[in-house]
Design an enzyme around this catalytic site. Structure first.
Site, PDB file in Angstrom:
ATOM      1  N   ARG A 146      66.518 126.123 -53.606  1.00 29.05           N
ATOM      2  CA  ARG A 146      66.814 126.839 -54.840  1.00 29.05           C
ATOM      3  C   ARG A 146      67.017 128.304 -54.474  1.00 29.05           C
ATOM      4  O   ARG A 146      66.422 128.794 -53.504  1.00 29.05           O
ATOM      5  CB  ARG A 146      65.649 126.722 -55.829  1.00 29.05           C
ATOM      6  N   LYS A 170      58.610 125.143 -56.774  1.00 30.86           N
ATOM      7  CA  LYS A 170      58.104 125.183 -58.146  1.00 30.86           C
ATOM      8  C   LYS A 170      56.649 124.721 -58.186  1.00 30.86           C
ATOM      9  O   LYS A 170      56.251 123.833 -57.439  1.00 30.86           O
ATOM     10  CB  LYS A 170      58.951 124.281 -59.053  1.00 30.86           C
ATOM     11  N   HIS A 241      73.242 127.189 -57.316  1.00 30.29           N
ATOM     12  CA  HIS A 241      72.749 125.825 -57.482  1.00 30.29           C
ATOM     13  C   HIS A 241      73.817 124.796 -57.112  1.00 30.29           C
ATOM     14  O   HIS A 241      73.478 123.662 -56.753  1.00 30.29           O
ATOM     15  CB  HIS A 241      72.294 125.613 -58.928  1.00 30.29           C
ATOM     16  N   ARG A 244      73.251 123.714 -53.704  1.00 29.47           N
ATOM     17  CA  ARG A 244      72.117 122.770 -53.637  1.00 29.47           C
ATOM     18  C   ARG A 244      72.586 121.370 -54.019  1.00 29.47           C
ATOM     19  O   ARG A 244      72.255 120.388 -53.346  1.00 29.47           O
ATOM     20  CB  ARG A 244      71.019 123.253 -54.587  1.00 29.47           C
ATOM     21  N   HIS A 267      61.678 117.753 -55.142  1.00 24.50           N
ATOM     22  CA  HIS A 267      61.559 117.110 -56.446  1.00 24.50           C
ATOM     23  C   HIS A 267      60.241 116.347 -56.518  1.00 24.50           C
ATOM     24  O   HIS A 267      59.928 115.557 -55.625  1.00 24.50           O
ATOM     25  CB  HIS A 267      62.708 116.113 -56.664  1.00 24.50           C
ATOM     26  N   TYR A 276      72.073 112.315 -58.053  1.00 26.65           N
ATOM     27  CA  TYR A 276      73.075 112.498 -56.996  1.00 26.65           C
ATOM     28  C   TYR A 276      73.707 111.176 -56.578  1.00 26.65           C
ATOM     29  O   TYR A 276      74.827 111.162 -56.067  1.00 26.65           O
ATOM     30  CB  TYR A 276      72.450 113.212 -55.796  1.00 26.65           C
TER      31      TYR A 276
END
Length: 299
Positions: A146, A170, A241, A244, A267, A276
């Site tokens: 990110r 995150k 992004h 990414r 994730h 994806y």
């Protein structure tokens, strides 16, 4: 009350009364700093002068450079800020109260072709800024970071002997991401000239520096990316992004395991990564329709 004073009071409230983490408060301050800069550019310096249209104009200005989810987060921070000002009777009303959050789009992520990635990364290395931009883009595409993770890398986060990068993602979750030869090569070239970006001999722990000798910001990187896209004749609506998304999609297209990609992207839920596979399925369908001699029945 001036915006900077109001932001400081709100930050202290978040820390001392709400008990939020340093990282969350720093994120709030960054969002509110961008908001303040926008208001200042429109000659609004005091919180008493802000009206709902100013907030709407700010959100509209962000829509060209940020994803909907990021804008929704920006608005949440702004609403918390204005709600606090109203509760503390610093302002007479909560001007953010009736502003609706943007609807999150369920569209598939945009992806660059490998050819367009190659075109974007084909940077002639002349100045320290060229070396920095090249290293940042190679790292972004080579690891799927990110942009917030990219700009927060410190010098000691790189393990050169094991070709790994330590990333704080995150929720303050740390992960290790493998570094490819391209990323490592251009990182080392950048580090050879990095000291030229320091100002007055003042050191900085951040890996990537701006032209003031301080850590690169998300906004600064986005501005540089826009300039490069324009210079290369590529779509300027591409965001950090997008690289990414391209990283993950290109890995899947070449047979990478979904769980491995989940780990690299950071994730927490594999269902987030599975989007994806949909992008990849669409590419398979398009290739079949385009290239197979019996994909369409003649008239």
């Amino acid at each position: 009350m001036k915006m900077e004073d109001a932001i400081l009071e709100f930050s202290n409230y978040c820390f001392f009364e709400k008990g939020l983490s340093d990282k969350t408060i720093e994120s709030y301050k960054n969002d509110l700093g961008v908001y303040k800069d926008f208001l200042n550019s429109n000659s609004i310096n005091n919180v008493e002068k802000i009206n709902p249209d100013n907030i709407k104009d700010f959100l509209k200005s962000r829509s060209d450079i940020e994803e909907t989810s990021t804008i929704a987060h920006n608005l949440t921070v702004i609403k918390n800020f204005h709600s606090y000002l109203f509760r503390q009777k610093i302002v007479k009303s909560d001007v953010s109260e009736f502003i609706e959050r943007p609807k999150l789009r369920k569209s598939l992520p945009k992806v660059l072709s490998i050819e367009d990635v190659d075109k974007l990364l084909n940077i002639e290395l002349n100045t320290p800024f060229d070396y920095r931009n090249k290293a940042m883009l190679e790292l972004l595409y080579g690891t799927g970071l990110r942009v917030s993770e990219l700009v927060n890398i410190n010098l000691n986060d790189i393990d050169y002997s094991n070709c790994l990068l330590r990333v704080m993602g995150k929720g303050s979750k740390e992960r290790e991401v493998p570094l490819g030869e391209y990323s490592l090569h251009y990182l080392k070239l950048y580090l050879n000239v990095r000291d030229k970006l320091l100002k007055n001999g003042v050191s900085c722990d951040k890996l990537f520096l701006n032209n003031h000798g301080r850590g690169m910001t998300r906004q600064g990187f986005f501005k540089n990316l826009k300039a490069l896209l324009k210079e290369k004749g590529l779509n300027t609506n591409v965001s950090p992004h997008t690289l990414r998304h391209s990283f993950a999609t290109h890995l899947i297209n070449h047979g990478a395991d979904l769980r491995s990609i989940q780990e690299m992207l950071g994730h927490s839920d594999i269902s987030t990564t599975k989007i994806y596979t949909k992008v990849s399925d669409d590419k398979v369908r398009l290739d079949y329709d385009t290239y197979h001699p019996r994909s369409h029945k003649g008239d």
